[in-house]
Design a protein around this motif. Structure first.
Motif, PDB file in Angstrom:
ATOM      1  N   LEU A   1      24.206  56.801 -10.786  1.00 38.20           N
ATOM      2  CA  LEU A   1      23.309  56.257 -11.817  1.00 38.20           C
ATOM      3  C   LEU A   1      21.927  55.913 -11.266  1.00 38.20           C
ATOM      4  CD1 LEU A   1      25.603  53.879 -13.907  1.00 38.20           C
ATOM      5  CD2 LEU A   1      24.677  56.091 -14.590  1.00 38.20           C
ATOM      6  N   GLY A   2      21.783  56.015  -9.938  1.00 37.32           N
ATOM      7  CA  GLY A   2      20.476  55.756  -9.342  1.00 37.32           C
ATOM      8  C   GLY A   2      20.317  54.384  -8.715  1.00 37.32           C
ATOM      9  N   ALA A   3      21.426  53.767  -8.324  1.00 35.24           N
ATOM     10  CA  ALA A   3      21.337  52.450  -7.675  1.00 35.24           C
ATOM     11  C   ALA A   3      20.546  52.548  -6.373  1.00 35.24           C
ATOM     12  CB  ALA A   3      22.744  51.923  -7.393  1.00 35.24           C
ATOM     13  N   ASP A   4      19.786  51.517  -6.076  1.00 38.67           N
ATOM     14  CA  ASP A   4      18.960  51.468  -4.869  1.00 38.67           C
ATOM     15  C   ASP A   4      19.873  51.289  -3.651  1.00 38.67           C
ATOM     16  OD1 ASP A   4      17.124  51.083  -2.880  1.00 38.67           O
ATOM     17  OD2 ASP A   4      15.966  49.561  -3.930  1.00 38.67           O
ATOM     18  N   LEU A   5      19.902  52.298  -2.783  1.00 40.82           N
ATOM     19  CA  LEU A   5      20.783  52.255  -1.611  1.00 40.82           C
ATOM     20  C   LEU A   5      20.317  51.238  -0.579  1.00 40.82           C
ATOM     21  CD1 LEU A   5      21.329  56.090  -1.033  1.00 40.82           C
ATOM     22  CD2 LEU A   5      22.817  54.507  -2.250  1.00 40.82           C
ATOM     23  N   ASP A   6      19.038  50.970  -0.526  1.00 40.50           N
ATOM     24  CA  ASP A   6      18.476  50.143   0.543  1.00 40.50           C
ATOM     25  C   ASP A   6      17.983  48.778   0.063  1.00 40.50           C
ATOM     26  OD1 ASP A   6      18.899  52.257   2.384  1.00 40.50           O
ATOM     27  OD2 ASP A   6      17.047  53.210   1.706  1.00 40.50           O
ATOM     28  N   GLN A   7      18.423  48.356  -1.117  1.00 40.83           N
ATOM     29  CA  GLN A   7      18.087  47.006  -1.598  1.00 40.83           C
ATOM     30  C   GLN A   7      18.705  45.970  -0.667  1.00 40.83           C
ATOM     31  OE1 GLN A   7      16.277  46.034  -4.395  1.00 40.83           O
ATOM     32  NE2 GLN A   7      16.561  43.924  -3.716  1.00 40.83           N
TER      33      GLN A   7
ATOM     34  N   SER B   1      30.280  45.910  -4.648  1.00 42.96           N
ATOM     35  CA  SER B   1      31.375  46.884  -4.622  1.00 42.96           C
ATOM     36  C   SER B   1      31.555  47.487  -3.237  1.00 42.96           C
ATOM     37  CB  SER B   1      31.125  47.991  -5.653  1.00 42.96           C
ATOM     38  OG  SER B   1      29.867  48.610  -5.438  1.00 42.96           O
ATOM     39  N   ALA B   2      30.458  47.715  -2.509  1.00 38.03           N
ATOM     40  CA  ALA B   2      30.561  48.261  -1.154  1.00 38.03           C
ATOM     41  C   ALA B   2      31.216  47.261  -0.214  1.00 38.03           C
ATOM     42  CB  ALA B   2      29.172  48.646  -0.644  1.00 38.03           C
ATOM     43  N   ALA B   3      30.860  45.996  -0.329  1.00 30.68           N
ATOM     44  CA  ALA B   3      31.421  44.965   0.542  1.00 30.68           C
ATOM     45  C   ALA B   3      32.913  44.787   0.317  1.00 30.68           C
ATOM     46  CB  ALA B   3      30.702  43.648   0.311  1.00 30.68           C
TER      47      ALA B   3
ATOM     48  N   ALA C   1      23.767  47.556   1.306  1.00 30.41           N
ATOM     49  CA  ALA C   1      25.128  47.931   0.912  1.00 30.41           C
ATOM     50  C   ALA C   1      25.891  48.586   2.058  1.00 30.41           C
ATOM     51  CB  ALA C   1      25.074  48.875  -0.298  1.00 30.41           C
ATOM     52  N   VAL C   2      25.237  49.474   2.798  1.00 33.10           N
ATOM     53  CA  VAL C   2      25.933  50.163   3.887  1.00 33.10           C
ATOM     54  C   VAL C   2      26.259  49.198   5.027  1.00 33.10           C
ATOM     55  CG1 VAL C   2      23.826  50.920   5.108  1.00 33.10           C
ATOM     56  CG2 VAL C   2      25.931  52.267   5.296  1.00 33.10           C
ATOM     57  N   MET C   3      25.404  48.200   5.266  1.00 36.00           N
ATOM     58  CA  MET C   3      25.697  47.186   6.279  1.00 36.00           C
ATOM     59  C   MET C   3      26.929  46.375   5.895  1.00 36.00           C
ATOM     60  SD  MET C   3      21.948  45.570   7.099  1.00 36.00           S
ATOM     61  CE  MET C   3      20.579  46.559   7.691  1.00 36.00           C
ATOM     62  N   LEU C   4      26.989  45.980   4.613  1.00 36.35           N
ATOM     63  CA  LEU C   4      28.122  45.181   4.141  1.00 36.35           C
ATOM     64  C   LEU C   4      29.418  45.984   4.199  1.00 36.35           C
ATOM     65  CD1 LEU C   4      26.323  43.575   1.079  1.00 36.35           C
ATOM     66  CD2 LEU C   4      27.072  42.369   3.131  1.00 36.35           C
ATOM     67  N   ALA C   5      29.333  47.268   3.863  1.00 39.08           N
ATOM     68  CA  ALA C   5      30.519  48.122   3.939  1.00 39.08           C
ATOM     69  C   ALA C   5      30.972  48.302   5.376  1.00 39.08           C
ATOM     70  CB  ALA C   5      30.224  49.485   3.303  1.00 39.08           C
ATOM     71  N   ALA C   6      30.025  48.475   6.293  1.00 33.76           N
ATOM     72  CA  ALA C   6      30.363  48.642   7.712  1.00 33.76           C
ATOM     73  C   ALA C   6      30.988  47.371   8.280  1.00 33.76           C
ATOM     74  CB  ALA C   6      29.107  49.019   8.495  1.00 33.76           C
ATOM     75  N   ARG C   7      30.428  46.222   7.938  1.00 31.06           N
ATOM     76  CA  ARG C   7      30.963  44.955   8.434  1.00 31.06           C
ATOM     77  C   ARG C   7      32.383  44.708   7.913  1.00 31.06           C
ATOM     78  NH1 ARG C   7      28.412  39.347   6.478  1.00 31.06           N
ATOM     79  NH2 ARG C   7      29.455  40.094   4.581  1.00 31.06           N
ATOM     80  N   SER C   8      32.646  45.151   6.683  1.00 36.65           N
ATOM     81  CA  SER C   8      33.969  44.923   6.099  1.00 36.65           C
ATOM     82  C   SER C   8      34.979  46.005   6.467  1.00 36.65           C
ATOM     83  CB  SER C   8      33.844  44.837   4.570  1.00 36.65           C
ATOM     84  OG  SER C   8      32.969  43.787   4.201  1.00 36.65           O
ATOM     85  N   GLY C   9      34.509  47.056   7.149  1.00 38.78           N
ATOM     86  CA  GLY C   9      35.436  48.088   7.621  1.00 38.78           C
ATOM     87  C   GLY C   9      35.800  49.143   6.601  1.00 38.78           C
TER      88      GLY C   9
ATOM     89  N   LEU D   1      27.704  56.526   1.629  1.00 38.70           N
ATOM     90  CA  LEU D   1      26.349  55.981   1.466  1.00 38.70           C
ATOM     91  C   LEU D   1      25.370  56.623   2.443  1.00 38.70           C
ATOM     92  CD1 LEU D   1      27.122  52.185   0.902  1.00 38.70           C
ATOM     93  CD2 LEU D   1      26.361  53.851  -0.799  1.00 38.70           C
ATOM     94  N   VAL D   2      25.826  56.826   3.680  1.00 41.07           N
ATOM     95  CA  VAL D   2      24.947  57.458   4.674  1.00 41.07           C
ATOM     96  C   VAL D   2      24.664  58.902   4.272  1.00 41.07           C
ATOM     97  CG1 VAL D   2      24.764  58.207   7.080  1.00 41.07           C
ATOM     98  CG2 VAL D   2      25.690  55.954   6.540  1.00 41.07           C
ATOM     99  N   ARG D   3      25.699  59.585   3.805  1.00 38.02           N
ATOM    100  CA  ARG D   3      25.518  60.978   3.369  1.00 38.02           C
ATOM    101  C   ARG D   3      24.545  61.067   2.201  1.00 38.02           C
ATOM    102  NH1 ARG D   3      29.210  63.464   0.030  1.00 38.02           N
ATOM    103  NH2 ARG D   3      30.762  61.942   0.714  1.00 38.02           N
ATOM    104  N   ARG D   4      24.562  60.056   1.324  1.00 41.30           N
ATOM    105  CA  ARG D   4      23.662  60.064   0.170  1.00 41.30           C
ATOM    106  C   ARG D   4      22.251  59.572   0.496  1.00 41.30           C
ATOM    107  NH1 ARG D   4      25.929  61.176  -4.855  1.00 41.30           N
ATOM    108  NH2 ARG D   4      23.724  61.181  -5.417  1.00 41.30           N
ATOM    109  N   GLY D   5      22.026  59.172   1.744  1.00 42.44           N
ATOM    110  CA  GLY D   5      20.663  58.838   2.170  1.00 42.44           C
ATOM    111  C   GLY D   5      20.384  57.394   2.506  1.00 42.44           C
TER     112      GLY D   5
END
Length: 227
Positions: A134-140, A119-121, A148-156, A164-168
């Motif tokens: 719901l407690g999804a692992d942010l750093d999986q 979903s982030a990508a 997830a945050v890397m994929l979101a950043a790459r996709s703009g 995601l960064v704000r949530r840790g």
């Protein structure tokens, strides 16, 4: 009279002989049969044990087949859940999760992706927020080491990056090819979103720390007043 008495005695002797023959020792009967060359059907405890073992093995095979069937069904539902997240189908994803009680961090077999990564990508903000709550692992990591945050950043997707960064989410992690969130930024807006997320996280930490200090100080003050 003597003749009738002797006849009765002979009949009694014949009856006793018949009873003796009927209640003969089984071992003796076995020996006689063997002596005559006939086979004797005897009880074999090993045959009963073998039958019990075969029955147990059959039960174990049935249990293993049932578990394998359950694993296949569980994987199918997990793959479908990630696909729904990738497609942004929030309502169907919600129904699937509530109906099947799926693992929120299910990892796909092919790419090792979770629903949060998918979903982030693809920029689906609502699903990302739902999964995080719901407690999804942010750093999986996926099979290549992306989060997830890397994929979101790459996709703009700047809003997702900030959220995601704000949530840790960890922004110091690297992929298998030594890429990080900062090195995959393609737009200045994403860099700004990253900094906003970090600033918001720091402010939240300060507020939490200040609230904790205030609570501790208030507790000390109440104890002094009670004394």
């Amino acid at each position: 009279k003597k003749s009738s008495t002797s006849q009765q005695q002979q009949q009694q002797q014949q009856q006793q002989q018949q009873l003796t023959t009927t209640t003969a020792d089984p071992a003796e009967s076995d020996r006689k049969c063997r002596a005559d060359g006939r086979t004797v059907a005897s009880y074999d405890p090993s045959a009963q044990q073998q039958s019990a073992m075969m029955k147990q093995q059959k039960q174990l095979r049935a249990i293993a087949a049932q578990r394998e069937s359950m694993d296949v069904e569980w994987s199918r539902r997990g793959e479908e859940f990630v696909n729904l997240a990738a497609a942004g189908l929030f309502d169907r994803l919600l129904v699937a999760h509530n109906k099947n009680a799926l693992d929120i961090n299910y990892v796909t077999r092919k790419l090792g992706m979770t629903a949060l990564m998918a979903s982030a990508a693809n920029g689906h903000d609502r699903i990302v927020q739902y999964l995080v709550k719901l407690g999804a692992d942010l750093d999986q990591r996926d099979s290549r080491g992306w989060t997830a945050v890397m994929l979101a950043a790459r996709s703009g997707h700047e809003r997702i990056v900030e959220y995601l960064v704000r949530r840790g989410a960890d922004v110091t992690m690297y992929t298998m090819h030594q890429l990080s969130v900062k090195t995959v930024l393609r737009k200045p807006e994403i860099s700004e979103a990253l900094h906003r997320g970090l600033a918001s996280r720091m402010d939240g930490s300060r507020r939490a720390s200040g609230e904790h200090s205030a609570a501790v100080e208030s507790a000390h003050l109440r104890r002094r007043q009670n004394k």
